[in-house]
Design a protein around this motif. Structure first.
Motif, PDB file in Angstrom:
ATOM      1  N   ALA A   5      51.238  32.631  95.493  1.00 60.73           N
ATOM      2  CA  ALA A   5      50.045  32.455  94.661  1.00 60.73           C
ATOM      3  C   ALA A   5      49.213  33.727  94.534  1.00 60.73           C
ATOM      4  O   ALA A   5      48.076  33.674  94.058  1.00 60.73           O
ATOM      5  CB  ALA A   5      49.173  31.338  95.237  1.00 60.73           C
TER       6      ALA A   5
ATOM      7  N   PRO B 103      47.548  36.719  92.947  1.00 62.30           N
ATOM      8  CA  PRO B 103      47.282  37.047  91.533  1.00 62.30           C
ATOM      9  C   PRO B 103      47.712  38.468  91.192  1.00 62.30           C
ATOM     10  O   PRO B 103      47.532  39.393  91.988  1.00 62.30           O
ATOM     11  CB  PRO B 103      45.768  36.881  91.406  1.00 62.30           C
ATOM     12  CG  PRO B 103      45.248  37.135  92.790  1.00 62.30           C
ATOM     13  CD  PRO B 103      46.306  36.640  93.747  1.00 62.30           C
TER      14      PRO B 103
ATOM     15  N   THR C 290      49.739  34.463  88.508  1.00 59.76           N
ATOM     16  CA  THR C 290      50.199  34.477  89.887  1.00 59.76           C
ATOM     17  C   THR C 290      51.664  34.909  89.941  1.00 59.76           C
ATOM     18  O   THR C 290      52.382  34.884  88.930  1.00 59.76           O
ATOM     19  CB  THR C 290      50.048  33.097  90.528  1.00 59.76           C
ATOM     20  OG1 THR C 290      50.836  32.147  89.798  1.00 59.76           O
ATOM     21  CG2 THR C 290      48.587  32.653  90.515  1.00 59.76           C
TER      22      THR C 290
END
Length: 301
Positions: free
Chosen positions: A134, A136, A150
């Motif tokens: 996850a 970014p 992500t």
């Protein structure tokens, strides 16, 4: 502009999932020429199977998270192959020459069966995978806003693009692609030319089922959960999108579905979300009426 760019980035991911589903749907329905309501259910069922098998491996077998997810992915593809085998031999082939309503009603029953099987297997509980990859990735930044995707979104998009590009290349150059196009145009003429129509159809259904399984796995890994009723929603959207574009080219259907996913993302960013599906369905129905009428007139001429 950064906000608009963010919605475009979001549309890339949702469009990629729609594109993969549309590609697999056309592989089957380009030959069947019947409405298949079970395809979206297969997508959701495989996603749920991956999550349930991963949860079983993690909680009961004491596997690591990576090994449990790998077990879930293998289980999803195995179930997709089994269900595709049963659908092609026991449902589609016996009913292919009957009225279109027979396929619609039967696949609706398959949709309900797969949805209920997923619900019962999960004991009506929503199991969630932990967030994975996850982190970014910033594509553009401003004073108070960053446009990001992500790592799992980028990975999903890359897998879908690679799958569609390689499958389209093989489809255009392989003997299976030539046989598929021949059976899609005229199965009786293809059979007279020595083409094994049943084998082509079974392989097409299997390839379409594997596409649905891959989409379900990617969606499950990103969202962490796939609800029991999401198969009907995804199935109807793919049905309308591919009906507008026709069933002659899986690649063209995939591109149209990607554009549809982008339109959904832009709507969610600028208009009320609760009206998104209603207006999208209305637009697709209007396009189906207009394009379908023109397509029928060209055939008559």
């Amino acid at each position: 502009m950064l906000y608009f760019f963010q919605q475009v980035l979001n549309g890339l991911h949702s469009g990629a999932l729609y594109a993969l589903l549309a590609f697999g749907y056309v592989l089957t329905n380009g030959i069947l020429h019947r409405t298949n309501l079970a395809y979206g259910a297969l997508f959701a069922f495989c996603g749920q199977t991956m999550i349930l098998a991963a949860a079983f491996g993690y909680q009961a077998l004491w596997l690591t998270l990576f090994a449990a997810v790998a077990l879930g992915i293998v289980a999803a593809f195995l179930y997709a192959g089994l269900i595709s085998h049963v659908l092609s031999r026991s449902i589609f082939e016996p009913l292919a020459d009957r009225t279109p309503n027979a396929i619609v009603v039967t696949t609706l029953g398959i949709l309900l069966l797969l949805s209920e099987a997923s619900r019962i297997a999960a004991d009506t509980h929503d199991l969630w995978l932990p967030p994975m990859l996850a982190q970014p990735i910033i594509f553009a930044n401003g004073a108070n806003f960053n446009a990001t995707l992500t790592l799992i979104q980028l990975l999903d998009c890359g897998i879908v693009v690679a799958t569609i590009v390689l499958a389209s290349w093989a489809f255009a150059r392989s003997s299976f692609g030539r046989r598929w196009r021949g059976v899609s145009d005229d199965p009786k003429a293809a059979a007279m030319c020595g083409v094994d129509v049943r084998a082509v159809f079974r392989h097409a259904v299997l390839a379409g089922g594997l596409c649905a399984a891959l989409a379900g796995v990617l969606a499950g890994l990103y969202y962490g959960n796939i609800s029991f009723g999401s198969g009907l929603v995804y199935g109807l959207k793919i049905l309308f999108v591919t009906a507008v574009g026709g069933y002659l080219s899986p690649l063209r259907a995939a591109l149209g579905a990607a554009a549809f996913g982008m339109a959904e993302s832009l709507w969610a960013g600028y208009f009320p979300v609760e009206w998104r599906d209603a207006w999208i369905y209305l637009f697709l129905v209007a396009m189906l009426v207009l394009i379908g009428a023109g397509r029928d007139q060209s055939k008559i001429v």
